[in-house]
Design a protein around this motif. Structure first.
Motif, PDB file in Angstrom:
ATOM      1  N   SER A   1       0.455  -7.633  -6.168  1.00 40.04           N
ATOM      2  CA  SER A   1       0.601  -7.186  -7.551  1.00 40.04           C
ATOM      3  C   SER A   1      -0.368  -6.051  -7.825  1.00 40.04           C
ATOM      4  O   SER A   1      -1.589  -6.213  -7.689  1.00 40.04           O
ATOM      5  CB  SER A   1       0.328  -8.349  -8.504  1.00 40.04           C
ATOM      6  OG  SER A   1       1.275  -9.378  -8.321  1.00 40.04           O
ATOM      7  N   LEU A   2       0.175  -4.900  -8.193  1.00 37.20           N
ATOM      8  CA  LEU A   2      -0.617  -3.735  -8.557  1.00 37.20           C
ATOM      9  C   LEU A   2      -0.476  -3.479 -10.054  1.00 37.20           C
ATOM     10  O   LEU A   2       0.411  -4.051 -10.713  1.00 37.20           O
ATOM     11  CB  LEU A   2      -0.138  -2.505  -7.781  1.00 37.20           C
ATOM     12  CG  LEU A   2      -0.100  -2.635  -6.248  1.00 37.20           C
ATOM     13  CD1 LEU A   2       0.683  -1.481  -5.647  1.00 37.20           C
ATOM     14  CD2 LEU A   2      -1.515  -2.678  -5.688  1.00 37.20           C
TER      15      LEU A   2
ATOM     16  N   LEU B   1      -7.064   2.229  -0.065  1.00 39.64           N
ATOM     17  CA  LEU B   1      -5.670   1.808   0.052  1.00 39.64           C
ATOM     18  C   LEU B   1      -5.115   1.294  -1.268  1.00 39.64           C
ATOM     19  O   LEU B   1      -3.971   1.582  -1.636  1.00 39.64           O
ATOM     20  CB  LEU B   1      -5.554   0.727   1.129  1.00 39.64           C
ATOM     21  CG  LEU B   1      -4.147   0.275   1.506  1.00 39.64           C
ATOM     22  CD1 LEU B   1      -3.328   1.451   2.022  1.00 39.64           C
ATOM     23  CD2 LEU B   1      -4.219  -0.823   2.560  1.00 39.64           C
ATOM     24  N   VAL B   2      -5.903   0.534  -1.999  1.00 34.03           N
ATOM     25  CA  VAL B   2      -5.434   0.001  -3.282  1.00 34.03           C
ATOM     26  C   VAL B   2      -5.090   1.134  -4.238  1.00 34.03           C
ATOM     27  O   VAL B   2      -4.138   1.043  -5.020  1.00 34.03           O
ATOM     28  CB  VAL B   2      -6.502  -0.945  -3.885  1.00 34.03           C
ATOM     29  CG1 VAL B   2      -6.115  -1.345  -5.298  1.00 34.03           C
ATOM     30  CG2 VAL B   2      -6.670  -2.177  -3.010  1.00 34.03           C
TER      31      VAL B   2
ATOM     32  N   GLN C   1       6.388  -0.035   0.399  1.00 38.67           N
ATOM     33  CA  GLN C   1       6.400  -0.956   1.529  1.00 38.67           C
ATOM     34  C   GLN C   1       5.416  -0.412   2.560  1.00 38.67           C
ATOM     35  O   GLN C   1       5.533   0.732   2.994  1.00 38.67           O
ATOM     36  CB  GLN C   1       7.795  -1.055   2.146  1.00 38.67           C
ATOM     37  CG  GLN C   1       8.844  -1.610   1.189  1.00 38.67           C
ATOM     38  CD  GLN C   1      10.250  -1.435   1.728  1.00 38.67           C
ATOM     39  OE1 GLN C   1      10.585  -0.396   2.292  1.00 38.67           O
ATOM     40  NE2 GLN C   1      11.074  -2.447   1.558  1.00 38.67           N
ATOM     41  N   LEU C   2       4.433  -1.241   2.917  1.00 35.44           N
ATOM     42  CA  LEU C   2       3.388  -0.804   3.832  1.00 35.44           C
ATOM     43  C   LEU C   2       3.408  -1.648   5.093  1.00 35.44           C
ATOM     44  O   LEU C   2       3.270  -2.873   5.035  1.00 35.44           O
ATOM     45  CB  LEU C   2       2.012  -0.922   3.167  1.00 35.44           C
ATOM     46  CG  LEU C   2       0.789  -0.688   4.082  1.00 35.44           C
ATOM     47  CD1 LEU C   2       0.739   0.775   4.536  1.00 35.44           C
ATOM     48  CD2 LEU C   2      -0.491  -1.094   3.389  1.00 35.44           C
ATOM     49  N   LEU C   3       3.563  -1.003   6.255  1.00 37.63           N
ATOM     50  CA  LEU C   3       3.467  -1.667   7.544  1.00 37.63           C
ATOM     51  C   LEU C   3       2.038  -1.534   8.057  1.00 37.63           C
ATOM     52  O   LEU C   3       1.490  -0.427   8.097  1.00 37.63           O
ATOM     53  CB  LEU C   3       4.431  -1.024   8.547  1.00 37.63           C
ATOM     54  CG  LEU C   3       4.285  -1.451  10.007  1.00 37.63           C
ATOM     55  CD1 LEU C   3       4.689  -2.910  10.187  1.00 37.63           C
ATOM     56  CD2 LEU C   3       5.108  -0.549  10.928  1.00 37.63           C
ATOM     57  N   VAL C   4       1.432  -2.651   8.444  1.00 39.85           N
ATOM     58  CA  VAL C   4       0.085  -2.649   9.006  1.00 39.85           C
ATOM     59  C   VAL C   4       0.164  -3.158  10.439  1.00 39.85           C
ATOM     60  O   VAL C   4       0.623  -4.273  10.690  1.00 39.85           O
ATOM     61  CB  VAL C   4      -0.881  -3.529   8.187  1.00 39.85           C
ATOM     62  CG1 VAL C   4      -2.294  -3.433   8.764  1.00 39.85           C
ATOM     63  CG2 VAL C   4      -0.870  -3.126   6.718  1.00 39.85           C
TER      64      VAL C   4
ATOM     65  N   LEU D   1      -4.927  -9.515  -4.305  1.00 40.85           N
ATOM     66  CA  LEU D   1      -3.728  -8.981  -4.952  1.00 40.85           C
ATOM     67  C   LEU D   1      -2.474  -9.813  -4.731  1.00 40.85           C
ATOM     68  O   LEU D   1      -1.442  -9.526  -5.342  1.00 40.85           O
ATOM     69  CB  LEU D   1      -3.459  -7.557  -4.447  1.00 40.85           C
ATOM     70  CG  LEU D   1      -4.583  -6.539  -4.640  1.00 40.85           C
ATOM     71  CD1 LEU D   1      -4.275  -5.250  -3.915  1.00 40.85           C
ATOM     72  CD2 LEU D   1      -4.808  -6.279  -6.124  1.00 40.85           C
ATOM     73  N   GLY D   2      -2.530 -10.800  -3.826  1.00 45.47           N
ATOM     74  CA  GLY D   2      -1.329 -11.590  -3.557  1.00 45.47           C
ATOM     75  C   GLY D   2      -0.842 -12.284  -4.815  1.00 45.47           C
ATOM     76  O   GLY D   2      -1.629 -12.866  -5.568  1.00 45.47           O
ATOM     77  N   ASP D   3       0.464 -12.217  -5.030  1.00 41.61           N
ATOM     78  CA  ASP D   3       1.010 -12.808  -6.251  1.00 41.61           C
ATOM     79  C   ASP D   3       1.543 -14.222  -6.060  1.00 41.61           C
ATOM     80  O   ASP D   3       2.123 -14.814  -6.963  1.00 41.61           O
ATOM     81  CB  ASP D   3       2.115 -11.925  -6.830  1.00 41.61           C
ATOM     82  CG  ASP D   3       3.330 -11.808  -5.905  1.00 41.61           C
ATOM     83  OD1 ASP D   3       3.342 -12.483  -4.856  1.00 41.61           O
ATOM     84  OD2 ASP D   3       4.258 -11.061  -6.229  1.00 41.61           O
TER      85      ASP D   3
END
Length: 468
Positions: free
Chosen positions: A325-326, A429-430, A438-441, A460-462
């Motif tokens: 969640s941003l 990054l935030v 969509q971010l691939l790590v 930030l996890g919702d």
């Protein structure tokens, strides 16, 4: 298998200290926190042993019949618990594993390879769960001590799968032999080039998993450039050989994979099959064929086994999708941060490239150094440019010295920030991420990008899911 107090002392050469009922038995050697349960024989954590159970975990179960397995390095933190004092923890596990493997009357599958070992083992466990067999183990233990600990915990019967690293095969285990009934190698990649020097040397080491029990089956990746060598090695061990992959001559052949629906269409020993795979990616679809080949080799029903793969879920760090969640809205993190080598990075980039964009959101990648690649490291990092460009990314961010070679091979318009270490990533990054992104790590474990993902999950996890 159930161990008596007297058997444990005799097999390990240990001596009991403290009070423990003579009729005490256990069927669990708890060498990590997740394996502790009542009546377990627990290996306490010491800095000289890779695994081990932390004191807080022991304290939670101390009133439930625990005993400890320890060497002279362990000081007694729990005076009320009996201790089986042995000359060496590793030697004790070796003796217990040797004894348990000799007594085992079930069917054992071993999974090795350069890419996807853990997810492939988890797929096999998903099939076992659906068929009423308890998953074994619950965690990833693929080192020498981990594999020996798992084998020591084998019940007398059933079907079980163990993941095996290249380090397990490197060690001379003397009279102990794993001798699986089915052995699967996912593929041979460039991981460990620094230590072994070539893919051929890696293939030689990994192919030792094909030392199967009499009448056992070796499952060989048909698309690998090492196929002929692996097949020859398997035959030299007396194994029956089954192949899998996209190759026209594969016994378990991928005919088609639809990324959106995750429907796999395959030809398995001449029969057409269609099934849904619970995790995404063409490379996962190919590995699922190896899993089905192993299931078939062990006598499981192929229709049922294929159907069970829909219930497979991605594992943290190996393809699970995290929602964050941003301030501007929700974004997604595709977590592949557990480890990386050129083969696995190319595979996940291909899968990520097929992912549809969310509205106006962007597709970004955060790529960290790949370790243990030896003299070819610069070349192999630069060689990722082609799969990066094919993935149609908006921005590529990089971490680590070796990733500078990739940056020089990419057009400037897709280059995002470069970070020296994982510690520099999170604040920046935030601020970069926005709604719909969509971010691939993806990186080797030693870069510690998995810690960045973990901190993002906490901050930030919702709560909407570890996997999608």
């Amino acid at each position: 298998m159930p161990w008596t107090k007297a058997e444990l002392a005799r097999i390990t050469g240990g001596v009991w200290e403290g009070d423990l009922p003579e009729n005490w038995t256990t069927d669990r050697i708890a060498f990590s926190n997740g394996l502790v349960r009542p009546d377990a024989l627990v290996i306490p954590y010491v800095h000289t042993y890779l695994y081990g159970v932390k004191p807080a975990k022991i304290a939670r179960f101390r009133q439930q019949g625990l005993a400890l397995l320890a060497d002279a390095k362990y000081r007694r933190d729990f005076e009320d618990l009996a201790v089986l004092r042995v000359p060496s923890i590793r030697a004790a596990l070796w003796y217990l594993a040797k004894h348990a493997r000799a007594a085992y009357r079930g069917r054992l599958t071993a999974v090795g390879g350069s890419v996807g070992k853990t997810s492939t083992t988890a797929m096999f466990n998903a099939i076992l769960t659906a068929t009423g067999h308890p998953p074994f183990p619950d965690e990833n233990f693929n080192t020498v001590s981990g594999v020996l600990g798992q084998i020591a915990n084998l019940p007398p019967h059933g079907i079980h799968a163990v993941e095996v690293s290249i380090g397990f095969h490197r060690r001379d285990l003397g009279e102990f032999a794993l001798k699986p009934h089915a052995a699967l190698i996912t593929t041979i990649g460039d991981a460990h080039l620094e230590e072994y020097g070539s893919r051929e040397a890696i293939a030689e080491m990994k192919s030792r998993v094909y030392d199967v029990t009499d009448g056992g089956t070796a499952i060989v990746p048909r698309d690998s450039d090492q196929f002929d060598y692996l097949r020859g090695r398997a035959l030299s061990y007396g194994a029956k050989v089954t192949s899998f992959g996209e190759h026209a001559k594969a016994d378990f052949r991928l005919a088609d994979y639809a990324h959106g629906t995750q429907i796999v269409r395959a030809v398995l020993r001449g029969r057409d099959f269609a099934y849904k795979l619970g995790i995404s990616g063409r490379h996962m679809a190919i590995n699922s064929l190896g899993v089905l080949a192993a299931a078939d080799a062990l006598g499981l029903d192929l229709n049922f086994a294929a159907g069970a793969l829909e219930g497979m879920k991605a594992i943290a760090g190996r393809g699970n999708v995290m929602h964050i969640s941003l301030a501007s809205g929700a974004a997604q993190i595709f977590d592949e941060a557990y480890n990386a080598n050129p083969t696995s990075v190319a595979a996940v980039l291909a899968a990520f490239g097929q992912q549809r964009r969310e509205g106006d959101g962007r597709k970004l990648a955060l790529l960290g150094d790949m370790r243990e690649l030896g003299p070819r490291s610069a070349e192999l990092h630069a060689g990722l440019a082609e799969p990066v460009l094919a993935a149609d990314l908006d921005t590529v961010m990089t971490v680590g010295e070796q990733m500078t070679h990739l940056r020089r091979a990419l057009p400037k318009h897709i280059l995002g920030p470069h970070y020296a270490t994982a510690d520099d990533v999170l604040p920046s990054l935030v601020g970069i991420l926005r709604a719909g992104d969509q971010l691939l790590v993806k990186a080797s474990h030693g870069t510690r990008l998995h810690e960045v993902v973990a901190r993002m999950r906490l901050q930030l996890g919702d709560g909407s899911g570890a996997a999608a």
